[in-house]
Enzyme design. Structure first.
Site, PDB file in Angstrom:
ATOM      1  N   GLY A 254      -3.681  51.690 -44.938  1.00 37.09           N
ATOM      2  CA  GLY A 254      -3.511  51.284 -46.324  1.00 37.09           C
ATOM      3  C   GLY A 254      -2.971  52.293 -47.304  1.00 37.09           C
ATOM      4  CE  LYS A 256       3.401  55.814 -44.763  1.00 42.28           C
ATOM      5  NZ  LYS A 256       2.161  55.907 -43.942  1.00 42.28           N
ATOM      6  CG  ASP A 271      -2.190  46.113 -39.717  1.00 43.18           C
ATOM      7  OD1 ASP A 271      -1.452  47.089 -39.990  1.00 43.18           O
ATOM      8  OD2 ASP A 271      -2.824  46.024 -38.646  1.00 43.18           O
ATOM      9  CB  CYS A 367       3.662  59.080 -37.966  1.00 43.32           C
ATOM     10  SG  CYS A 367       2.840  57.920 -36.856  1.00 43.32           S
TER      11      CYS A 367
END
Length: 417
Positions: A254, A256, A271, A367
Site C-alpha cells: 500500500g 504507493k 490487488d 523492485c
C-alpha cells in the site's frame, strides 16, 4: 528459555525448504540480546551460503554426503567464527558440537568437531578464496550464483563487484512522513530517543536504531509509513492533479497507494491477494486516508470499464533489487523466472492501459534491476502502442550507487486521440 542457536538452525531449515526469513523467524520467548544473535546468524548464514559451502568443501572429504542439518550447523558455526567477534571460537565449537549430538549422532558430532578445530588451526587461511576464474571467484566471495554474476557483468561492467558487495550492506529502515514534514517527524522521533536523518531522493527519514519505533505515538497516530527511498520516488513520476481519479493495480502492501491518495482525488487500490489487502486496510485506518477504495482484483484479467487519468503498475517481479532485505532471493530466482515474469508484467501493463484515459499517465515500476523486466517490457509495450511516449527517461536505483533498494521506474503518457 529458548536457545538462540537452535532457533537459528530451525529457521535456516525452513528457509532451505522455501520459506522467507521474515516468515520463518519467530523469536518469541527470547531476550533481546539472544534475538539479535539468532537473527544475525540467520541473515549472515543465508547471505554467505555459497562462500560458507566453499569453506566446508575444503575440510570435508565427501561434502555431498553431509546431512542437510549438519551442513547448516557447519555454515552457522563458520559464519560466527569468520564474521562475528562476540563469542570465542572454542565456545562456538563446543556449542555446535552439543547441537550436533542433539540433532544427529556421535559420528556427526565428531565430524563437526574435527572440521571446526581444523579451521581454527588454519585461522584466516581457512577462509581465503583461491580461485583464478573471475566469475567463479565473485560467485563464491559474494555468494551469488554464477548465472547472475555473468548477467551483472554484462549489465554493469566494472561496477559488478561493487554491486555484489553492496547486497551485504544493512538495508536502512526508511520512513515516509505522512501529514507532517520530514523535519517535524525527525524532531518528534529524536525527542523519543531515536537517531534520524533526512535523505534523498524524497523527503525520506532514516532511523538508525529502530527498536521500539512502532510503540511511538508518531507511529500509532499515523505520522509515518515505512518505505524505502527508491520506492518513494515512483509516485513522483506522476503529474500531480487533485481532480483526477487514479488506480493502483498491484497495490498491497500500500505504500504507493498512500502517496497517490495525497496528490489525487481518489485511488482505487486493487490487488490479487485478499490477505495483503487486509493488512493494507489496517494502515489506511492508521494513516487516516479517506479517499482510497480497496478491492480484490487480479490484474492479469480484464479490468472493469472505468477509466482513469493516472494508473500505477508496480508489477510483481523477481525482487532482485531487494537482496539486502531478502538474501534468499538470489538462490531461488533464475533467468527463466525473469522471462516468465516479464510475460506477466507485459499482460498487467496491457490490461492497465485499457483503463487509461487519453492524455493520462501510466507509471510502470519493479523492485528488480533486470533489463528484461523493465526496459524489455516497456519496449514491447511502446512498440505495440505508437500512440504512447515516455514522459522522460526511465530511472533505475542501485544499492551501490544510491544506497537504496534496487528499483526501476518509468512514466508512459497516452497521447490524446
Amino acid at each position: 528459555m529458548r536457545n538462540p542457536r537452535f532457533l537459528a538452525l530451525t529457521t535456516l531449515e525452513k528457509v532451505e525448504n522455501g520459506a522467507f526469513i521474515q516468515d520463518a523467524f519467530d523469536p518469541k520467548g527470547l531476550k533481546e540480546a539472544d534475538r539479535n544473535l539468532a537473527e544475525t546468524i540467520v541473515y549472515g548464514t543465508v547471505q554467505n551460503k555459497l562462500f560458507l559451502d566453499y569453506v566446508i568443501h575444503r575440510f570435508v572429504k565427501k561434502p555431498e554426503n553431509l546431512d542437510q542439518n549438519i551442513r547448516q550447523l557447519l555454515r552457522m558455526a563458520l559464519y560466527q567464527m569468520h564474521f562475528l567477534d562476540r563469542v570465542p571460537d572454542h565456545a562456538i565449537v563446543n556449542e555446535t558440537v552439543k547441537m550436533a549430538k542433539v540433532i544427529s549422532n556421535v559420528g556427526a558430532s565428531g565430524l563437526v568437531n574435527g572440521v571446526l578445530r581444523q579451521v581454527i588451526r588454519e585461522k584466516d587461511e581457512a577462509f581465503k578464496v583461491h580461485i583464478d576464474d573471475e566469475v567463479r571467484r565473485l560467485a563464491v566471495t559474494y555468494s551469488f550464483p554464477e548465472e547472475w554474476v555473468r548477467y551483472f557483468q554484462r549489465l554493469l561492467k566494472d561496477e559488478t563487484e561493487a554491486f555484489l558487495k553492496s547486497t551485504f550492506d544493512p538495508a536502512p529502515l526508511t520512513l515516509r512522513p505522512v501529514s507532517v514534514s520530514a523535519e517535524a517527524l525527525i524532531g518528534e522521533l529524536e525527542e523519543d530517543g531515536f537517531a534520524c536523518e533526512s535523505i534523498k531522493p524524497r523527503p525520506a527519514v532514516v532511523v538508525k536504531h529502530p527498536r521500539g519505533l512502532f510503540e511511538t505515538e508518531a507511529y500509532k497516530e499515523g505520522r509515518f509509513y515505512v518505505q524505502d527511498a527508491a520506492s518513494q520516488a515512483v509516485v513522483s513520476l506522476f503529474t500531480t492533479d487533485k481532480e483526477v481519479q487514479a488506480m493502483d493495480l498491484c497495490a498491497a502492501p500500500g505504500g504507493k497507494s498512500f502517496q497517490m491518495a495525497e496528490i489525487f482525488a481518489h485511488v482505487d487500490a486493487f490487488d490479487a491477494s485478499a490477505e495483503r489487502l487486509v493488512r493494507m486496510e489496517e494502515n489506511i485506518r492508521r494513516l487516516g486516508y479517506k479517499n482510497i477504495a480497496t478491492a480484490v482484483r487480479d490484474g492479469k484479467t480484464p479490468l472493469p470499464k472505468k477509466k482513469y487519468d493516472r494508473i500505477l503498475v508496480d508489477a510483481p517481479c523477481t525482487g532482485l533489487g531487494l537482496i539486502r532485505r531478502k538474501p534468499e532471493i538470489k538462490y531461488r530466482v533464475g533467468y527463466d523466472d525473469v522471462l516468465q515474469l516479464a510475460r506477466v508484467q507485459r499482460l498487467l501493463l496491457e490490461n492497465a492501459y485499457d483503463a487509461l484515459n487519453d492524455g493520462g499517465e501510466l507509471v510502470y515500476s519493479t523492485c528488480s534491476v533486470t533489463v528484461e523486466e523493465n526496459e524489455g517490457v516497456l519496449h514491447s509495450f511502446l512498440s505495440d502502442h505508437p500512440e504512447c511516449r515516455l514522459k522522460e527517461k526511465g530511472t533505475r536505483y542501485w544499492p551501490h550507487r544510491h544506497g537504496t533498494d534496487g528499483f526501476t521506474m518509468a512514466c508512459i503518457v497516452r497521447k490524446d486521440a
